[in-house]
Design an enzyme around this catalytic site. Structure first.
Site, PDB file in Angstrom:
ATOM      1  CG  ASP A  92      -8.454  -0.685   3.640  1.00 33.67           C
ATOM      2  OD1 ASP A  92      -9.040  -0.824   4.720  1.00 33.67           O
ATOM      3  OD2 ASP A  92      -7.361  -0.122   3.526  1.00 33.67           O
ATOM      4  N   GLY A 150       4.240  -6.281  -9.081  1.00 33.21           N
ATOM      5  CA  GLY A 150       5.312  -5.298  -8.974  1.00 33.21           C
ATOM      6  C   GLY A 150       5.302  -4.675  -7.608  1.00 33.21           C
ATOM      7  CD  GLN A 152      10.596   1.562  -5.285  1.00 29.94           C
ATOM      8  OE1 GLN A 152      10.308   1.323  -6.439  1.00 29.94           O
ATOM      9  NE2 GLN A 152      11.838   1.816  -4.892  1.00 29.94           N
ATOM     10  CG  ASP A 158      -2.765  -0.193   5.723  1.00 31.35           C
ATOM     11  OD1 ASP A 158      -1.843   0.445   6.266  1.00 31.35           O
ATOM     12  OD2 ASP A 158      -3.815  -0.512   6.317  1.00 31.35           O
ATOM     13  CB  CYS A 180       3.152   3.228  16.893  1.00 31.01           C
ATOM     14  SG  CYS A 180       4.508   2.532  17.862  1.00 31.01           S
ATOM     15  CE  LYS A 181      -3.149   4.405  17.343  1.00 31.35           C
ATOM     16  NZ  LYS A 181      -4.232   3.439  17.489  1.00 31.35           N
ATOM     17  CG  ASP A 233     -12.626   0.984   5.185  1.00 31.46           C
ATOM     18  OD1 ASP A 233     -11.746   1.244   6.023  1.00 31.46           O
ATOM     19  OD2 ASP A 233     -13.779   0.678   5.503  1.00 31.46           O
TER      20      ASP A 233
END
Length: 396
Positions: A130, A181, A183, A107, A51-52, A89
């Site tokens: 952050d 905006g 993606q 993130d 997962c990370k 951060d």
């Protein structure tokens, strides 16, 4: 933004003003003509995948970037503001114009709660944290990053994705910024995140490297979010629920889950603003590597020879008991349990910490806690063998 057009042929989705009060109620799949068994978190299924990235691996990658950055750093020394950011951060980039800086962060992650609207709010709050961790209270612009799962039916997609986007946008509005905006992509998993950017002067951010011996450590949100969301998912999984049902009731789990959602969706903006008022010496936000992981990263960046010692662990009610019942699965009391959109861990002068906690509770209606001290040391962090667990009740 008025609409968000996907490159994969989905009709534009209106994410304008959210006057629909039903969005504020808990998400009910049946109310949207979805199967009552629908769970958004199932689109984060990562079987066979981690997962990370493990923290030790990430530290090596960051170290490599730091070396490249250091070699290039001399070319920036003529500027009023040096570049900073590797391992912190946010990145802080000096601009060519009059002492201004670009402060920027990004993130994204997988769904951890089943309410799509709340998931959007949590994702946006997580991105903004952050900025807040560096004392930056104003965000000039946000972009949204969205991955739509190929495993969703058309109906599920058309219900869930607009709700996620609306939650993200509403959290941005609460932060007095806007989404202009972004993606979107299609992949096997659902993901949501973004980019937050701001232009500011040097006095508007706090470089997190000035802790001194005698400071105390303050935490602004309770721990245990991962335990709470996992326990809630286990209500539908008898084999897992049987592991914890002797130590916690269904009602306790549901209360903890809603407390966790509420906490994760709450902005750290007031906490950041008060960092300036009470002369904070640095901070970080507590997220995927847990309290101790982020405390160690913050300690490693200090200019002075200091170390952090943590004595108190504020935990969402009953979640420490659940974690213990699961053996070594979460490592909550060891400080390794992942958090999402967690609180700020702040180094504050001892004489101002109590006033900080009192002020944030007055403004937000939520507690903050003094959890440790800064002592002379070798830039490390640790939790004492038997930390005091502070049970944080559900917000009624």
């Amino acid at each position: 933004m008025a609409e968000y057009t996907d490159s994969f042929g989905v009709a534009p989705i209106d994410i304008g003003g959210s006057s629909n009060l039903s969005l504020r109620r808990p998400f009910d799949p049946a109310a949207h003509d979805l199967e009552s068994s629908f769970r958004l978190t199932r689109f984060a299924d990562l079987k066979g995948r981690g997962c990370k990235v493990p923290q030790e691996v990430l530290n090596k990658l960051v170290s490599s970037l730091q070396q490249d950055y250091t070699q290039e750093h001399d070319s920036f020394m003529h500027m009023a503001v040096p570049r900073i950011g590797i391992g912190l951060d946010c990145s802080v980039t000096p601009l060519r114009h009059g002492g201004l800086c670009l402060v920027q962060t990004t993130d994204f992650f997988y769904p951890i709660v089943d309410d799509p609207y709340m998931m959007g709010k949590i994702a946006c709050s997580n991105v903004l944290s952050d900025l807040y961790a560096m004392g930056v209270t104003e965000c000039d612009n946000m972009l949204m990053l969205l991955g739509v799962s190929t495993k969703m039916t058309e109906k599920e997609r058309d219900v869930v994705i607009p709700l996620i986007m609306r939650g993200f946008k509403d959290a941005a509005l609460e932060a007095e910024t806007s989404v202009t905006g972004g993606q979107s992509v299609v992949n096997p998993w659902c993901t949501i995140g973004g980019v937050a950017s701001t232009i500011c002067q040097v006095n508007e951010y706090i470089v997190p490297d000035n802790a001194v011996v005698g400071d105390v450590l303050v935490l602004t949100k309770p721990l245990g979010t991962q335990v709470a969301v996992n326990a809630h998912q286990w209500l539908d999984q008898p084999e897992r629920w049987n592991r914890i049902k002797l130590v916690v009731s269904e009602e306790d789990v549901r209360k903890a889950y809603h407390r966790a959602m509420d906490s994760m969706a709450r902005l750290n903006r007031i906490a950041a603003r008060l960092m300036h008022k009470y002369n904070a010496h640095g901070a970080t936000d507590v997220t995927g590597f847990g309290l101790l992981g982020h405390a160690q990263t913050l300690a490693s960046h200090q200019k002075n020879e200091v170390s952090f010692v943590i004595h108190n662990l504020p935990v969402i009610a009953k979640m420490a008991t659940v974690a213990k019942a699961c053996g070594n699965m979460f490592q909550l009391l060891q400080g390794h349990s992942a958090e999402t959109s967690g609180g700020l861990l702040i180094c504050l002068p001892r004489e101002q910490a109590a006033a900080y906690c009192k002020d944030i509770e007055k403004q937000e209606g939520y507690q903050a806690w003094i959890i440790g001290i800064v002592e002379k040391g070798n830039r490390t962090a640790r939790i004492i063998d038997k930390p005091r667990v502070i049970e944080v009740p559900a917000k009624e």
